[in-house]
Design an enzyme around this catalytic site. Structure first.
Site, PDB file in Angstrom:
ATOM      1  N   GLN A 217      23.087  18.891  -4.610  1.00 38.88           N
ATOM      2  CA  GLN A 217      23.268  19.370  -3.608  1.00 38.88           C
ATOM      3  C   GLN A 217      22.463  19.691  -2.360  1.00 38.88           C
ATOM      4  OE1 GLN A 217      24.920  22.173  -2.809  1.00 38.88           O
ATOM      5  NE2 GLN A 217      23.243  22.177  -0.961  1.00 38.88           N
TER       6      GLN A 217
ATOM      7  N   GLY B  20      28.084  29.904  -4.151  1.00 40.45           N
ATOM      8  CA  GLY B  20      29.270  30.248  -4.705  1.00 40.45           C
ATOM      9  C   GLY B  20      29.937  29.017  -4.139  1.00 40.45           C
ATOM     10  N   GLY B  21      29.667  28.158  -3.010  1.00 39.56           N
ATOM     11  CA  GLY B  21      30.317  27.104  -2.465  1.00 39.56           C
ATOM     12  C   GLY B  21      29.398  25.933  -2.155  1.00 39.56           C
ATOM     13  N   MET B  22      29.988  24.908  -1.253  1.00 35.91           N
ATOM     14  CA  MET B  22      29.808  23.856  -0.983  1.00 35.91           C
ATOM     15  C   MET B  22      30.650  22.940  -0.373  1.00 35.91           C
ATOM     16  SD  MET B  22      26.871  22.679   0.389  1.00 35.91           S
ATOM     17  CE  MET B  22      26.986  21.167   1.852  1.00 35.91           C
ATOM     18  N   GLU B  23      30.725  22.668   1.048  1.00 39.04           N
ATOM     19  CA  GLU B  23      31.632  22.357   1.347  1.00 39.04           C
ATOM     20  C   GLU B  23      31.708  20.570   1.621  1.00 39.04           C
ATOM     21  OE1 GLU B  23      29.191  23.957   3.551  1.00 39.04           O
ATOM     22  OE2 GLU B  23      28.579  23.369   4.915  1.00 39.04           O
TER      23      GLU B  23
ATOM     24  N   HIS C 212      36.375  29.695   2.466  1.00 36.16           N
ATOM     25  CA  HIS C 212      35.550  29.505   3.933  1.00 36.16           C
ATOM     26  C   HIS C 212      35.140  27.974   3.674  1.00 36.16           C
ATOM     27  CE1 HIS C 212      30.825  31.257   5.086  1.00 36.16           C
ATOM     28  NE2 HIS C 212      30.436  29.594   4.496  1.00 36.16           N
ATOM     29  N   GLU C 213      35.222  27.788   2.259  1.00 35.01           N
ATOM     30  CA  GLU C 213      34.838  26.541   2.500  1.00 35.01           C
ATOM     31  C   GLU C 213      35.969  24.984   2.655  1.00 35.01           C
ATOM     32  OE1 GLU C 213      31.780  25.523   1.765  1.00 35.01           O
ATOM     33  OE2 GLU C 213      31.400  27.583   0.116  1.00 35.01           O
TER      34      GLU C 213
ATOM     35  N   TYR D   7      25.725  33.626   9.329  1.00 33.89           N
ATOM     36  CA  TYR D   7      26.747  34.326   8.218  1.00 33.89           C
ATOM     37  C   TYR D   7      27.178  35.909   8.962  1.00 33.89           C
ATOM     38  CZ  TYR D   7      26.580  31.038   4.206  1.00 33.89           C
ATOM     39  OH  TYR D   7      25.928  29.373   3.947  1.00 33.89           O
TER      40      TYR D   7
HETATM   41  N1  BES Z   1      27.283  25.009   3.257  1.00 37.38           N
HETATM   42  C1  BES Z   1      27.260  26.291   2.777  1.00 37.38           C
HETATM   43  C2  BES Z   1      26.292  26.580   1.467  1.00 37.38           C
HETATM   44  C3  BES Z   1      24.621  25.937   2.000  1.00 37.38           C
HETATM   45  C4  BES Z   1      24.387  26.308   2.268  1.00 37.38           C
HETATM   46  C5  BES Z   1      24.331  25.001   1.529  1.00 37.38           C
HETATM   47  C6  BES Z   1      22.741  26.565   3.678  1.00 37.38           C
HETATM   48  C7  BES Z   1      22.463  25.179   1.113  1.00 37.38           C
HETATM   49  C8  BES Z   1      21.734  25.277   2.690  1.00 37.38           C
HETATM   50  C9  BES Z   1      28.098  27.178   1.865  1.00 37.38           C
HETATM   51  O1  BES Z   1      29.175  26.636   2.299  1.00 37.38           O
HETATM   52  C10 BES Z   1      28.256  28.500   1.863  1.00 37.38           C
HETATM   53  O2  BES Z   1      28.225  29.340   2.571  1.00 37.38           O
HETATM   54  N2  BES Z   1      28.663  29.221   0.814  1.00 37.38           N
HETATM   55  C11 BES Z   1      28.403  30.726   0.606  1.00 37.38           C
HETATM   56  C12 BES Z   1      29.650  31.205   0.119  1.00 37.38           C
HETATM   57  C13 BES Z   1      30.125  32.197   1.180  1.00 37.38           C
HETATM   58  C14 BES Z   1      29.585  33.383   1.912  1.00 37.38           C
HETATM   59  C15 BES Z   1      31.235  32.990   1.101  1.00 37.38           C
HETATM   60  C16 BES Z   1      27.363  31.077  -0.764  1.00 37.38           C
HETATM   61  O3  BES Z   1      27.309  29.797  -1.657  1.00 37.38           O
HETATM   62  O4  BES Z   1      27.407  31.872  -1.387  1.00 37.38           O
HETATM   63 ZN    ZN Z   2      29.746  28.076   4.565  1.00 35.34          ZN
END
Ligand code: BES
Ligand code: ZN
Length: 652
Positions: A171, A300-303, A327-328, A416
């Site tokens: 990550q 939740g996810g990482m793009e 989202h991703e 967000y």
């Molecule tokens: N890029 C983010 C995750 C992230 C942000 C990791 C900052 C490390 C530092 C990812 O796209 C994200 O926003 N994930 C959210 C998803 C949700 C908003 C749909 C999550 O994991 O909760």
């Molecule tokens: Zn995001």
């Protein structure tokens, strides 16, 4: 509402205002059909805006390409690798990389062994690896990672679904790529990459690049990422993985035990890509595959480009949580294509992505569904804002000043949800058609480039009239704190029904004789409820101050305690752990809480649950501590960090 301007923002605003006050703007200004004019950001201000406070690397000596050769050792929890960096043709004599917890073994400059030094040792930023490389083209760095590398989670075989092979995943966002690859670790530097990775024969390796779909005999895999990416999108996943395609361009990797369910859950992905392209232009990354990670994944996810990393907690069987995929996927435009220049502009990544996510969801599942998501986003924002306005007002502006702070501090509902609502207000103001046209050309104009808030505002000025700019109050939205009063309020018809059900429950006396006939909606209604409606219901009970009796009634009818849906479980336990509710079977309840916290590491779920317990009496706090001590080792280093802080704040 308090408005806080830093020196820099005042400077930029002065520039903007000097160019756009009403009187001075000619009505038929040639460079703005809409009538709003913003001067280009001055060069010296521009340099300051693009300066990254989280990297030691220098603007005058950047990399353009990476050749990574690595070998993954699960027993030692170490990656041994050589990172060969190609430098941009014109560069300064000294080249600087970010490193953290890396053991540097050797440095080669154009193939010759070279001197190097490590400077600084910052708890957050790590160190600078400084290499004299005047006139050189290629720098090779041979190194090893530390078993404690923060970006890496080494997940034991016993905890995987199949229990056969261990799992490793990275990550990198925001500034952790430097713990597994020496790199210029900031979003403002982009590079292409190739990699060769050796892993145990029984496992498959995947990266944010072109990927294999099957294991091979040698356990050696080759990767190529021909589009330039910033370091925070470097990613690696290794495990016992199978692949199922979804349509032409998409597919899912997961452990064999889970891959079919995953493919069913994400069956709409191909369609989502088409919908997204229709709105904002071509998908530039070739394929869009997904990798389902172990439940300890803290997000939740990482793009990661070409290979989104996902929590398994969205695989619930009814496709109700696929807004995460939207989202991703949306990040393939906002974030991966047009990238925040520094973490101060994080809302440029996430606010746009939430906006785009909602648009994709609306297109695919209809406006009623999107309205529920938007209403939940609004509630999240209000809830988090209330706390932030007490604790850290400055953190409630879209434009952040994170110098000296962890970029993770900027990962809040502000970037967000406030970001999303601002863009929705812009859309409402100019009209959807014109707004979409604007966004499409914005993504095209800035593709594979970085973006700062101020440059975006210049673009925005091109689509707004002076009157629209003023009525939105653009500066207040961006630099002001709190939530402006003109924030759009999402109305969801489906939630009106849910809110009625909450009212019915809360207005009843749980001890009354015929209470059961008064507190539930007809089953024909609730049978159709999706996860979103249940979340609204549980949060409604919580916000309305439900008593243990109310919770018991709700649980008896809807079975929250035994729900297989982690999103519902987490919301439910976060609510009831604040009370003395122990369910209809106290033992079962204890066991469920312990087993959930022992097996899931998604921060969004576990932090509120622990928080609720820590808000309780001594006994509850001790219980939380015990569960944490038992579960800590299975959590990701990032989740461990968050929870260590939470526990040390509450239990001295
Ligand atoms: N890029 C983010 C995750 C992230 C942000 C990791 C900052 C490390 C530092 C990812 O796209 C994200 O926003 N994930 C959210 C998803 C949700 C908003 C749909 C999550 O994991 O909760
Ligand atoms: Zn995001």
């Amino acid at each position: 509402m308090k408005v806080r301007f830093s020196f820099l923002t005042s400077l930029v605003l002065a520039l903007i205002f000097s160019a756009c006050s009403n009187e001075e703007t000619p009505q038929n200004s040639p460079n703005s059909v809409s009538g709003k004019v913003v001067e280009p950001v001055d060069t010296s201000v521009r340099a300051e805006l693009f300066e990254d406070p989280h990297s030691y690397s220098k603007e005058n000596a950047k990399v353009t390409h990476l050749n990574w050769e690595a070998s993954v050792d699960f027993d030692a929890k170490v990656i041994s690798a050589t990172a060969e960096w190609v430098l941009s043709p014109e560069h300064a004599d000294t080249v600087v990389f970010d490193v953290k917890d890396l053991e540097i073994e050797k440095v080669l400059v154009d193939g010759e062994s070279s001197a190097w030094s490590i400077e600084g040792n910052d708890e957050l930023l790590g160190s600078a690896l400084v290499i004299p490389a005047g006139g050189a083209q290629i720098i090779g760095i041979q190194y090893k990672t530390s078993p404690q590398a923060e970006a890496l989670q080494w997940y034991p075989a016993e905890l995987t679904q199949g229990k056969r092979q261990p799992f490793l995943f990275t990550q990198s966002q925001a500034i952790l790529a430097r713990t597994w690859i020496p790199c210029q670790d900031r979003p403002g530097v982009r590079f292409t990459y190739e990699a060769t990775v050796k892993v145990p024969k029984e496992t498959l390796a995947l990266m944010s690049a072109s990927n294999p779909t099957q294991k091979n005999e040698q356990g050696i895999y080759e990767f190529n990422m021909p589009q330039p990416i910033p370091s925070y999108l470097l990613a690696l996943g290794v495990g016992d993985l199978a692949f199922i395609p979804i349509g032409d361009r998409a597919g899912v990797y997961a452990e064999p035990e889970m891959v079919r369910n995953a493919a069913y859950e994400f069956a709409q992905t191909d369609e989502m890509i088409l919908d997204a392209e229709e709105m904002y232009g071509p998908y530039y990354w070739g394929r869009y595959d997904m990798l389902v990670l172990p439940p300890s994944f803290p997000f939740g996810g990482m793009e990661n480009p070409r290979l989104t990393f996902l929590t398994p907690t969205v695989i619930v069987g009814d496709q109700s949580l696929v807004s995460l995929i939207a989202h991703e996927l949306a990040h393939s435009w906002s974030g991966n294509l047009v990238t925040n220049a520094t973490w101060n502009d994080f809302w440029i990544n996430e606010g746009f992505t939430v906006y785009f996510e909602m648009r994709i969801m609306e297109k695919l599942y209809g406006v009623e569904f999107a309205n529920m998501l938007e209403a939940l986003s609004y509630d999240d924002l209000q809830k988090e804002l209330a706390v932030m306005l007490e604790e850290n007002v400055a953190a409630t502006s879209l434009k952040q000043d994170l110098k000296g702070k962890n970029p993770d501090d900027g990962v809040t509902a502000i970037a967000y949800d406030k970001g999303f609502h601002f863009l929705r207000l812009c859309e409402n103001t100019v009209g959807r058609e014109k707004w979409d046209e604007f966004l499409k050309s914005y993504f095209d104009k800035y593709k594979f480039k970085t973006m700062v808030t101020e440059v975006f505002l210049q673009e925005l000025a091109g689509v707004l009239t002076q009157g629209q700019w003023d009525s939105i109050g653009v500066e207040e939205w961006i630099y002001g704190t709190g939530l402006p009063v003109n924030c759009p309020f999402p109305v969801s018809n489906r939630f009106v029904v849910v809110d009625d059900a909450v009212r019915m429950m809360l207005s009843a006396d749980p001890q009354a004789d015929n209470v059961k006939s008064m507190v539930y909606l007809p089953q024909e209604t609730t049978i159709r409820w999706t996860t979103q409606e249940w979340l609204r219901y549980i949060r409604g009970l919580e916000a309305g101050g439900a008593s243990e009796g109310h919770y018991a009634l709700a649980d008896a009818n809807y079975g929250f305690t035994g729900s297989p849906n982690p999103e519902i479980i987490a919301a439910w336990y976060s609510a009831i752990l604040k009370t003395n509710f122990e369910g209809y079977d106290a033992n079962m309840y204890t066991e469920k809480v312990e087993s959930f916290l022992g097996s899931v590491g998604r921060r969004k779920f576990i932090v509120p649950m622990y928080q609720s317990m820590l808000d309780g009496d001594k006994k509850r706090q001790e219980w939380a501590k015990k569960i944490y001590m038992d579960s800590r080792a299975s959590y990701h280093p990032l989740a461990q960090g968050t929870l260590d802080d939470l526990f040390s704040e509450t239990m001295e």
